[in-house]
Design an enzyme around this catalytic site. Structure first.
Site, short mmCIF file in Angstrom:
data_model
loop_
_atom_site.label_atom_id
_atom_site.label_comp_id
_atom_site.label_asym_id
_atom_site.label_seq_id
_atom_site.Cartn_x
_atom_site.Cartn_y
_atom_site.Cartn_z
N SER A 117 4.79 2.96 7.91
CA SER A 117 4.48 1.77 7.11
C SER A 117 5.61 1.44 6.14
CB SER A 117 3.19 1.99 6.31
OG SER A 117 2.07 2.08 7.15
N GLY B 62 3.50 7.05 7.92
CA GLY B 62 4.88 7.24 7.49
C GLY B 62 5.79 6.13 7.98
N HIS C 90 0.81 -1.21 0.00
CA HIS C 90 0.00 0.00 0.00
C HIS C 90 0.85 1.27 0.00
CE1 HIS C 90 0.42 -0.14 4.51
NE2 HIS C 90 0.37 1.17 4.37
N ASP D 41 0.65 -7.70 1.94
CA ASP D 41 0.90 -6.26 1.89
C ASP D 41 2.40 -5.96 1.80
OD1 ASP D 41 0.37 -3.58 1.74
OD2 ASP D 41 -0.13 -3.32 3.85
#
Length: 292
Positions: A155, A153, A54, A83
């Site tokens: 992630s 931020g 993402h 992910d």
């Protein structure tokens, strides 16, 4: 805020500082199309970077290194089920982080998270591993759940053990705990190139449907010529079930997509009105798809 009292016995502040500095040099800032921001981990000195799927969204991907240099990145692989994504930048001799064995991690161990939350480059937070395993409402997938302070931020950044080995990729926050994808999933991604037959990037959410809170998969991005795009699904649509049934776990959709034969799947989804469940028939393989 981290203090030396957070450190395990025998692990001094000087050693912590050295580990943190190595991790900072292996952590990058990623911007996607000028809108999204996140972090990434240099996993190979040849310019291979791992982040969240993402974070590596649509648009121009720019990676900024610890020394201020910026490069346009290309997407090398994506695993939407976990992910995760890998990027490549035209650089060499980079300070790569060492991937650890997440199966060896134990509850109670100190972990360190590095990232770029809210514009703070190379910010550090430390905490203790609370649990390792599935999380209620997100299916049987394994997560590393740790008491680290994460913000937008973080992630895609590293979660490392006390020696600096990366044992997870920070992904989201749930119940005040940071959730990270185990590093062994990263190793699997680096050894191959998982595909997504629908051509979508998804993120798990909780939604209200037919009077109950249920698991949903929100579409963040669609490949231009993917099966979901041909079916007129849109970013923001939330998939809630398949073949007339609601999802009970993240793996339900992936299990239904396994196989290479031509077939039709009927997905249930929400668009705008949470009280109206729509259905789309998606033909995997060749041909067109029709939404209802």
């Amino acid at each position: 805020m981290t203090t030396t009292s957070d450190f395990p016995q025998g692990f001094g502040a000087q050693g912590f500082g050295e580990v943190a500095e190595r991790l900072r040099r292996s952590t990058v800032h990623i911007s996607s199309g000028g809108h999204g921001h996140g972090s990434g981990i240099i996993v190979k000195s040849d310019g291979t970077i791992v982040t969240n799927a993402h974070v590596a969204g649509a648009g121009r991907l720019v990676v900024t290194l610890w020394d201020g240099r910026s490069f346009q990145a290309s997407l090398a692989a994506r695993d939407t089920r976990h992910d995760l994504a890998t990027l490549r930048i035209p650089a060499s001799s980079l300070p790569a982080a060492q991937l650890g064995d997440s199966n060896r991690l134990r509850v109670g161990e100190l972990v360190i998270a590095i990232g770029n939350p809210l514009g703070f480059i190379g910010a550090l937070t430390a905490g203790i591993v609370h649990a390792i395993g599935p999380l209620h409402g997100l299916g049987p997938r394994r997560w590393i759940q740790a008491g680290v302070r994460l913000a937008p931020g973080n992630s895609g950044g590293p979660l490392a053990d006390a020696t600096g080995n990366v044992i997870g990729v920070n992904t989201m926050v749930a119940g005040r705990l940071g959730l990270a994808v185990p590093s062994n999933e990263v190793s699997r991604l680096l050894s191959g190139n998982p595909s997504q037959p629908l051509g979508v990037v998804l993120r798990a959410v909780r939604v209200a449907a037919e009077g109950s809170e249920r698991l949903g998969l929100m579409i963040l991005e669609l490949a231009p010529n993917g099966a979901a795009s041909r079916a007129s699904l849109l970013p923001g649509d939330i998939l809630v079930g398949i073949e007339g049934q609601f999802f009970s776990a993240l793996e339900d959709l992936e299990d239904a997509l396994e196989g290479s034969s031509e077939r039709v799947l009927r997905l249930r989804f929400l668009r705008g009105d949470p009280g109206k469940i729509r259905t789309v028939a998606i033909r995997l393989g060749v041909g067109n798809s029709v939404a209802a």
